[in-house]
Design an enzyme around this catalytic site. Structure first.
Site, short mmCIF file in Angstrom:
data_model
loop_
_atom_site.label_atom_id
_atom_site.label_comp_id
_atom_site.label_asym_id
_atom_site.label_seq_id
_atom_site.Cartn_x
_atom_site.Cartn_y
_atom_site.Cartn_z
N GLU A 21 0.83 -1.21 0.00
CA GLU A 21 0.00 0.00 0.00
C GLU A 21 0.86 1.26 0.00
O GLU A 21 0.53 2.24 -0.65
CB GLU A 21 -0.92 0.01 1.22
CG GLU A 21 -1.98 -1.06 1.21
CD GLU A 21 -2.81 -1.03 2.46
OE1 GLU A 21 -3.98 -0.63 2.37
OE2 GLU A 21 -2.29 -1.40 3.54
N LYS A 99 -11.30 3.45 1.51
CA LYS A 99 -10.44 2.82 0.51
C LYS A 99 -11.34 1.92 -0.32
O LYS A 99 -12.03 1.05 0.23
CB LYS A 99 -9.39 1.94 1.17
CG LYS A 99 -8.37 2.63 2.04
CD LYS A 99 -7.46 1.55 2.61
CE LYS A 99 -6.35 2.10 3.45
NZ LYS A 99 -5.43 1.04 3.91
#
Length: 119
Positions: A21, A99
């Protein structure tokens, strides 16, 4: 209390607990609600009597796109701290960060957090 609302603000950042990420990045969607007394602005029609939401957007963008955090909880907290420091009229903040593609196996629209902070 009156409110200023910014919904669906999309930014590309590098936040997350996993190395992927923080390397690959992803889109973060921010919804923001600011509690502000808008009585004066509603009468005067003057930008100086409100909180300029364009500047609020830019402040959020800087935090999401220029700084890395492991947790979106910390990202949300940093955005709140920054907005309180820059804009005295803001009395309270509700922020939601989502997200859409976190590294979770499964089917969902998004995952995220919501914080509420006040002075």
């Amino acid at each position: 209390m009156d409110k200023i609302v910014l919904n669906g603000c999309r930014f590309y950042g590098y936040h997350g607990a996993f190395a992927e990420e923080q390397t690959l990045g992803q889109i973060f969607v921010v919804d923001l609600e600011l509690a502000v007394d808008l009585v004066k602005a509603s009468r005067s029609d003057e930008l100086a009597d409100t909180v300029h939401y364009g500047l609020v957007f830019e402040a959020m963008k800087r935090q999401v796109e220029e700084v890395k955090y492991s947790l979106i909880e910390r990202l949300a907290g940093a955005i709140c701290e920054d907005l309180f420091a820059q804009f005295d009229p803001i009395q309270a903040i509700k922020i939601r960060i989502s997200k859409e593609n976190p590294p979770i196996n499964g089917h969902y629209k998004s995952v995220g957090i919501e914080l509420e902070r006040s002075r």
